[in-house]
Design a protein around this motif. Structure first.
Motif, PDB file in Angstrom:
ATOM      1  N   GLY A  81       7.696  -5.822 -12.976  1.00 40.62           N
ATOM      2  CA  GLY A  81       7.682  -5.937 -11.530  1.00 40.62           C
ATOM      3  C   GLY A  81       7.245  -4.669 -10.822  1.00 40.62           C
ATOM      4  N   THR A  82       6.783  -4.848  -9.589  1.00 40.37           N
ATOM      5  CA  THR A  82       6.500  -3.736  -8.681  1.00 40.37           C
ATOM      6  C   THR A  82       7.431  -3.886  -7.486  1.00 40.37           C
ATOM      7  N   ARG A  83       8.248  -2.867  -7.261  1.00 38.52           N
ATOM      8  CA  ARG A  83       9.160  -2.919  -6.121  1.00 38.52           C
ATOM      9  C   ARG A  83       8.498  -2.279  -4.916  1.00 38.52           C
ATOM     10  N   LEU A  84       8.313  -3.064  -3.878  1.00 36.97           N
ATOM     11  CA  LEU A  84       7.677  -2.584  -2.642  1.00 36.97           C
ATOM     12  C   LEU A  84       8.726  -2.360  -1.572  1.00 36.97           C
ATOM     13  N   THR A  85       8.685  -1.185  -0.981  1.00 38.11           N
ATOM     14  CA  THR A  85       9.530  -0.869   0.168  1.00 38.11           C
ATOM     15  C   THR A  85       8.630  -0.520   1.336  1.00 38.11           C
ATOM     16  N   VAL A  86       8.772  -1.262   2.421  1.00 35.72           N
ATOM     17  CA  VAL A  86       7.976  -1.016   3.627  1.00 35.72           C
ATOM     18  C   VAL A  86       8.889  -0.406   4.687  1.00 35.72           C
ATOM     19  N   THR A 110       5.709   2.418   1.340  1.00 43.61           N
ATOM     20  CA  THR A 110       4.611   2.517   2.280  1.00 43.61           C
ATOM     21  C   THR A 110       5.136   2.360   3.699  1.00 43.61           C
ATOM     22  N   LYS A 111       4.321   2.739   4.641  1.00 44.80           N
ATOM     23  CA  LYS A 111       4.691   2.578   6.037  1.00 44.80           C
ATOM     24  C   LYS A 111       4.130   1.265   6.560  1.00 44.80           C
ATOM     25  N   ARG A 112       4.830   0.681   7.484  1.00 45.01           N
ATOM     26  CA  ARG A 112       4.400  -0.570   8.106  1.00 45.01           C
ATOM     27  C   ARG A 112       2.972  -0.432   8.629  1.00 45.01           C
ATOM     28  N   GLY A 113       2.178  -1.440   8.323  1.00 45.93           N
ATOM     29  CA  GLY A 113       0.793  -1.439   8.776  1.00 45.93           C
ATOM     30  C   GLY A 113      -0.211  -0.962   7.745  1.00 45.93           C
ATOM     31  N   GLN A 114       0.288  -0.331   6.688  1.00 45.51           N
ATOM     32  CA  GLN A 114      -0.606   0.132   5.628  1.00 45.51           C
ATOM     33  C   GLN A 114      -0.924  -1.011   4.665  1.00 45.51           C
ATOM     34  N   ASN A 115      -2.024  -0.828   3.920  1.00 42.66           N
ATOM     35  CA  ASN A 115      -2.398  -1.794   2.884  1.00 42.66           C
ATOM     36  C   ASN A 115      -1.907  -1.301   1.531  1.00 42.66           C
ATOM     37  N   VAL A 116      -1.510  -2.219   0.680  1.00 42.78           N
ATOM     38  CA  VAL A 116      -1.090  -1.865  -0.671  1.00 42.78           C
ATOM     39  C   VAL A 116      -1.730  -2.826  -1.665  1.00 42.78           C
ATOM     40  N   THR A 117      -1.923  -2.325  -2.879  1.00 44.51           N
ATOM     41  CA  THR A 117      -2.492  -3.152  -3.947  1.00 44.51           C
ATOM     42  C   THR A 117      -1.694  -2.937  -5.224  1.00 44.51           C
ATOM     43  N   PHE A 118      -1.368  -4.036  -5.878  1.00 41.81           N
ATOM     44  CA  PHE A 118      -0.641  -4.002  -7.134  1.00 41.81           C
ATOM     45  C   PHE A 118      -1.531  -4.569  -8.235  1.00 41.81           C
ATOM     46  N   ARG A 119      -1.282  -4.075  -9.450  1.00 38.87           N
ATOM     47  CA  ARG A 119      -2.071  -4.552 -10.586  1.00 38.87           C
ATOM     48  C   ARG A 119      -1.167  -5.173 -11.634  1.00 38.87           C
ATOM     49  N   CYS A 120      -1.659  -6.204 -12.275  1.00 39.87           N
ATOM     50  CA  CYS A 120      -0.958  -6.858 -13.377  1.00 39.87           C
ATOM     51  C   CYS A 120      -1.906  -7.000 -14.563  1.00 39.87           C
ATOM     52  N   SER A 166       8.950  -6.291   2.001  1.00 43.43           N
ATOM     53  CA  SER A 166       9.732  -5.536   1.020  1.00 43.43           C
ATOM     54  C   SER A 166      10.367  -6.495   0.032  1.00 43.43           C
ATOM     55  N   ALA A 167      10.060  -6.301  -1.232  1.00 49.17           N
ATOM     56  CA  ALA A 167      10.520  -7.222  -2.276  1.00 49.17           C
ATOM     57  C   ALA A 167      10.065  -6.682  -3.624  1.00 49.17           C
ATOM     58  N   MET A 168      10.489  -7.382  -4.677  1.00 51.30           N
ATOM     59  CA  MET A 168       9.970  -7.126  -6.022  1.00 51.30           C
ATOM     60  C   MET A 168       8.860  -8.145  -6.265  1.00 51.30           C
ATOM     61  N   TYR A 169       7.700  -7.684  -6.662  1.00 49.75           N
ATOM     62  CA  TYR A 169       6.575  -8.569  -6.959  1.00 49.75           C
ATOM     63  C   TYR A 169       6.422  -8.644  -8.473  1.00 49.75           C
ATOM     64  N   LEU A 170       6.570  -9.858  -8.976  1.00 50.33           N
ATOM     65  CA  LEU A 170       6.565 -10.096 -10.412  1.00 50.33           C
ATOM     66  C   LEU A 170       5.305 -10.821 -10.830  1.00 50.33           C
ATOM     67  N   CYS A 171       4.782 -10.422 -11.970  1.00 48.25           N
ATOM     68  CA  CYS A 171       3.630 -11.084 -12.563  1.00 48.25           C
ATOM     69  C   CYS A 171       4.080 -11.695 -13.888  1.00 48.25           C
ATOM     70  N   ALA A 172       3.538 -12.847 -14.207  1.00 43.04           N
ATOM     71  CA  ALA A 172       3.869 -13.511 -15.464  1.00 43.04           C
ATOM     72  C   ALA A 172       2.611 -14.124 -16.051  1.00 43.04           C
ATOM     73  N   SER A 173       2.584 -14.244 -17.353  1.00 43.90           N
ATOM     74  CA  SER A 173       1.451 -14.905 -17.994  1.00 43.90           C
ATOM     75  C   SER A 173       1.936 -15.873 -19.056  1.00 43.90           C
ATOM     76  N   SER A 174       1.094 -16.834 -19.372  1.00 44.07           N
ATOM     77  CA  SER A 174       1.400 -17.770 -20.445  1.00 44.07           C
ATOM     78  C   SER A 174       0.094 -18.277 -21.028  1.00 44.07           C
ATOM     79  N   PRO A 175       0.145 -18.741 -22.268  1.00 46.76           N
ATOM     80  CA  PRO A 175      -1.085 -19.245 -22.867  1.00 46.76           C
ATOM     81  C   PRO A 175      -1.427 -20.625 -22.321  1.00 46.76           C
ATOM     82  N   THR A 176      -2.676 -20.942 -22.291  1.00 49.44           N
ATOM     83  CA  THR A 176      -3.101 -22.288 -21.919  1.00 49.44           C
ATOM     84  C   THR A 176      -2.737 -23.233 -23.060  1.00 49.44           C
ATOM     85  N   GLY A 177      -2.605 -24.463 -22.710  1.00 50.22           N
ATOM     86  CA  GLY A 177      -2.292 -25.421 -23.768  1.00 50.22           C
ATOM     87  C   GLY A 177      -1.183 -26.303 -23.295  1.00 50.22           C
TER      88      GLY A 177
END
Lengths: 115, 115
Positions: free
Chosen positions: A109-114, A13-23, A87-98
């Protein structure tokens, strides 16, 4: 595949734009985490959800960042007015409650380049 | 505050030789300790964890780790390394007083196994 999935895998993306990632966490995992990983570093904690409640946010999460988990299933991470430093790798993780010692299962991961 | 140190940026070992990846930690309470491995363009994969009990923990792919409370260390070991073990390895700690379970990661150690 019943693992954690993330989309998109890459975002430029270009600087100043909005981005959305999903997990999409592993089904029935109540806990969901977002981390950010920059080159040469380990993942750094950003935020944590238990079901739909966002219970902790890191100081790394500036007011340009917002995360949601509206129905306690998938989560989104939005960055507004992106900067080159995002600019980075955005990682999502999950675990069970308990038990608190349950390991976290990470998505690819989602790799973002600005530019 | 919790922290993790991985003193070696890279470990080089010949195939068939023993592999050790070092990790030391600091937490306020008692630690929960984890090792993850990351292959290029992939998320982190869980290897093993220490919660309590036996100081020697066995995990996936023939890896094991030894918890040493007096030295605050949790070194990862494999008796005979394979070329396919070449990857980036992360040590992580969680303080058992942290209700939400976020992980603090080290900076990672690149393992290179040569044929």
């Amino acid at each position: 595949d019943t693992g954690v999935s993330q989309n998109p895998r890459h975002k430029i993306t270009k600087r100043g734009q909005n981005v959305t990632f999903r997990c999409d966490p592993i089904s029935e995992h109540n806990r969901l985490y977002w981390y950010r990983q920059t080159l040469g570093q380990g993942p750094e904690f950003l935020t944590y959800f238990q079901n739909e409640a966002q219970l902790e946010k890191s100081r790394l999460l500036s007011d340009r960042f917002s995360a949601e988990r509206p129905k306690g299933s998938f989560s989104t991470l939005e960055i507004q007015r992106t900067e080159q430093g995002d600019s980075a790798m955005y990682l999502c993780a999950s675990s069970p409650t308990g038990q608190g010692w349950n390991e976290q299962f990470f998505g690819p991961g989602t790799r973002l380049t600005v530019l | 505050a919790q922290s993790v140190a991985q003193p070696e940026d890279q470990v080089n070992v010949a195939e068939g030789n023993p592999l050790t990846v070092k990790c030391t930690y600091s937490v306020s309470g008692n630690p929960y300790l984890f090792w993850y491995v990351q292959y290029p363009n992939r998320g982190l994969q869980f290897l093993l964890k220490y919660i309590t009990g036996d100081n020697l923990v066995k995990g996936s792919y023939g890896f094991e780790a030894e918890f040493n409370k007096s030295q605050t260390s949790f070194h990862l070991k494999k008796p005979s390394a394979l070329v396919s073990d070449s990857a980036l390895y992360f040590c992580a700690v969680r303080d058992n007083t942290d209700s939400w379970g976020k992980l603090q990661f080290g900076a990672g150690t690149q393992v290179v196994v040569t044929p």
